[in-house]
Design a protein around this motif. Structure first.
Motif, PDB file in Angstrom:
ATOM      1  N   ILE A  39      -1.094   1.305 -15.531  1.00 52.31           N
ATOM      2  CA  ILE A  39      -0.294   1.986 -14.510  1.00 52.31           C
ATOM      3  C   ILE A  39      -0.334   3.496 -14.724  1.00 52.31           C
ATOM      4  CG2 ILE A  39       2.076   2.338 -13.688  1.00 52.31           C
ATOM      5  CD1 ILE A  39       2.531  -0.663 -14.098  1.00 52.31           C
ATOM      6  N   VAL A  42      -3.730   4.769 -13.357  1.00 49.01           N
ATOM      7  CA  VAL A  42      -3.979   4.745 -11.916  1.00 49.01           C
ATOM      8  C   VAL A  42      -2.964   5.559 -11.122  1.00 49.01           C
ATOM      9  CG1 VAL A  42      -5.057   2.485 -12.148  1.00 49.01           C
ATOM     10  CG2 VAL A  42      -2.673   2.635 -11.438  1.00 49.01           C
ATOM     11  N   HIS A  43      -1.917   6.002 -11.764  1.00 49.45           N
ATOM     12  CA  HIS A  43      -0.980   6.893 -11.083  1.00 49.45           C
ATOM     13  C   HIS A  43      -1.157   8.335 -11.536  1.00 49.45           C
ATOM     14  CE1 HIS A  43       1.243   4.075  -8.644  1.00 49.45           C
ATOM     15  NE2 HIS A  43       1.330   3.254  -9.671  1.00 49.45           N
ATOM     16  N   ALA A 113       1.488  -0.342   1.073  1.00 50.87           N
ATOM     17  CA  ALA A 113       0.716   0.011  -0.118  1.00 50.87           C
ATOM     18  C   ALA A 113      -0.781  -0.007   0.181  1.00 50.87           C
ATOM     19  CB  ALA A 113       1.044  -0.956  -1.255  1.00 50.87           C
ATOM     20  N   ILE A 117      -3.512   3.418   0.330  1.00 44.21           N
ATOM     21  CA  ILE A 117      -4.692   3.635  -0.510  1.00 44.21           C
ATOM     22  C   ILE A 117      -6.009   3.481   0.242  1.00 44.21           C
ATOM     23  CG2 ILE A 117      -3.555   3.008  -2.665  1.00 44.21           C
ATOM     24  CD1 ILE A 117      -4.539   0.226  -2.438  1.00 44.21           C
ATOM     25  N   LEU A 176      -7.671   6.502  -9.283  1.00 43.39           N
ATOM     26  CA  LEU A 176      -6.427   6.466  -8.508  1.00 43.39           C
ATOM     27  C   LEU A 176      -6.507   5.445  -7.373  1.00 43.39           C
ATOM     28  CD1 LEU A 176      -5.555  10.277  -8.169  1.00 43.39           C
ATOM     29  CD2 LEU A 176      -4.695   8.653  -9.845  1.00 43.39           C
ATOM     30  N   GLN A 180      -5.200   1.582  -7.975  1.00 45.02           N
ATOM     31  CA  GLN A 180      -4.015   1.174  -7.220  1.00 45.02           C
ATOM     32  C   GLN A 180      -4.326  -0.011  -6.313  1.00 45.02           C
ATOM     33  OE1 GLN A 180      -1.612   4.368  -5.493  1.00 45.02           O
ATOM     34  NE2 GLN A 180      -2.315   5.789  -7.075  1.00 45.02           N
ATOM     35  N   LEU A 183      -3.843  -3.011  -8.473  1.00 45.48           N
ATOM     36  CA  LEU A 183      -2.418  -3.340  -8.583  1.00 45.48           C
ATOM     37  C   LEU A 183      -1.919  -4.032  -7.314  1.00 45.48           C
ATOM     38  CD1 LEU A 183      -0.891  -0.133 -10.255  1.00 45.48           C
ATOM     39  CD2 LEU A 183      -1.378  -2.340 -11.326  1.00 45.48           C
TER      40      LEU A 183
END
Length: 268
Positions: A39, A42-43, A113, A117, A176, A180, A183
Motif C-alpha cells: 500500500i 502504490v500510494h 476506484a 485509476i 501508482l 492501485q 488493490l
C-alpha cells in the motif's frame, strides 16, 4: 424489480468464474505478501532531501521485475475488449447483488476506484518541461507508456511527451496506477466473496479452490511413457538409446588448438 433473464445471468456467472480465478492470481502475487508495504508503494512513498540549493525526491518502489509480472496479471481487467474488464465484473456484481443495499453501495465505491485509476485525470502526479506553457503529462499516460512501451510493445501509441519522459518517471507512474488496480482487483474479489457468503451467488468449487500459481518444486504425474523407435531418431542425427548414462567424448578435429582454431599443419 425487473427480473434478469436466466441466459443473461448465466453469462454473468461465467464472467465471475473467470474473474475469480484471475483475481486470486493477483491476490497471490508475492508483492502482496506484505500488504502494508504494498500500500505504501502504490500510494506513493517519498522523501524530500534538500542541499546546496537543490532538492531531490526519493521514492520507495517495488522491484521492477517483480512488478512487471503483477502488471501482466492485472492487465486483462483494464482491456475493454477483454471478457473480464472491470466494467463487466461490476455489471455482474450488480446483477446478482441488486437486491442487497450493502452490496450495491460497495459496488459504487468500487466503481469510483476503478474509474479514478483508468480515467484521464491525474491520480498522483504529473510532469512537464520547465518551459512556460508546457503541457502537463499525467501519470495515467506515463503508466500507459511504461506498460505498452517499456514492457509489452516497442512502439506504443502514446503522446510524444510520454516517450521523452525518463524510464524512472514512467515506472513510478505505473506503480501508482497498476498497483492501485491490483488493490481494486482484490477488493472486487472480496465483494464477489461477499455475494457468495450472503447466498446471492454460487460459484463452482474450482473457482476458489483450483491452483492459480505454479507449485515449486514442480511435480507432474506420469501415467505412461512412449519411446520413439531408434531408427526414426538416428535419421535425425540422434544417438541410439543405451543403458549407459555417460555421454560419448566429443570428436576433436585434427590439429585443432585449445581455442577452437586450426593448427599450422591444417588447411581451411
Amino acid at each position: 424489480m425487473a427480473e434478469i433473464p436466466e441466459e443473461v445471468l448465466a453469462g454473468y456467472l461465467g464472467t465471475l468464474h473467470a474473474f475469480v480465478r484471475r483475481a486470486r492470481r493477483i491476490e497471490a502475487h508475492s508483492l502482496q505478501a506484505d500488504r502494508d508495504q504494498f500500500i505504501k508503494w502504490v500510494h506513493g512513498s517519498a522523501q524530500l532531501t534538500l542541499g546546496n540549493g537543490a532538492g531531490e525526491m526519493h521514492y520507495d518502489v517495488p522491484p521492477e521485475e517483480a512488478f512487471e509480472s503483477l502488471a501482466a496479471r492485472v492487465r486483462p481487467l483494464l482491456l475493454e475488449q477483454d471478457g473480464i474488464h472491470f466494467s463487466r465484473i461490476l455489471a455482474a456484481i450488480g446483477a446478482f447483488g441488486r437486491g442487497d443495499e450493502g452490496v450495491m453501495r460497495t459496488r459504487q465505491v468500487l466503481n469510483k476506484a476503478w474509474q479514478r485509476i483508468t480515467g484521464a485525470s491525474i491520480v498522483g502526479f504529473a510532469i512537464s518541461e520547465p518551459v512556460d506553457g508546457a503541457p502537463l503529462i499525467n501519470d495515467v499516460d506515463l503508466a500507459h507508456g511504461w506498460l505498452y512501451g517499456d514492457l509489452v510493445h516497442a512502439a506504443p501509441d502514446v503522446p510524444e511527451g510520454v516517450l521523452s519522459a525518463t524510464l524512472n518517471q514512467r515506472y513510478l507512474a505505473a506503480v501508482l496506477i497498476y498497483g492501485q488496480a491490483a488493490l481494486a482487483a482484490v477488493a472486487t474479489l472480496n465483494v464477489v466473496r461477499m455475494l457468495v457468503a450472503k447466498g446471492l451467488l454460487t460459484l463452482d468449487a474450482d473457482a476458489e479452490a483450483s491452483p492459480v500459481v505454479v507449485s515449486m518444486p514442480m511435480t507432474l504425474p506420469v501415467v505412461a511413457a512412449r519411446l520413439t523407435p531408434t531408427d526414426q531418431l538416428t535419421g535425425l542425427g540422434a544417438a541410439s538409446p543405451s543403458a549407459t548414462t555417460t555421454p560419448p567424448a566429443p570428436a576433436v578435429p585434427r590439429g585443432a588448438n585449445d581455442h577452437g582454431g586450426i593448427g599450422p599443419g591444417d588447411s581451411t
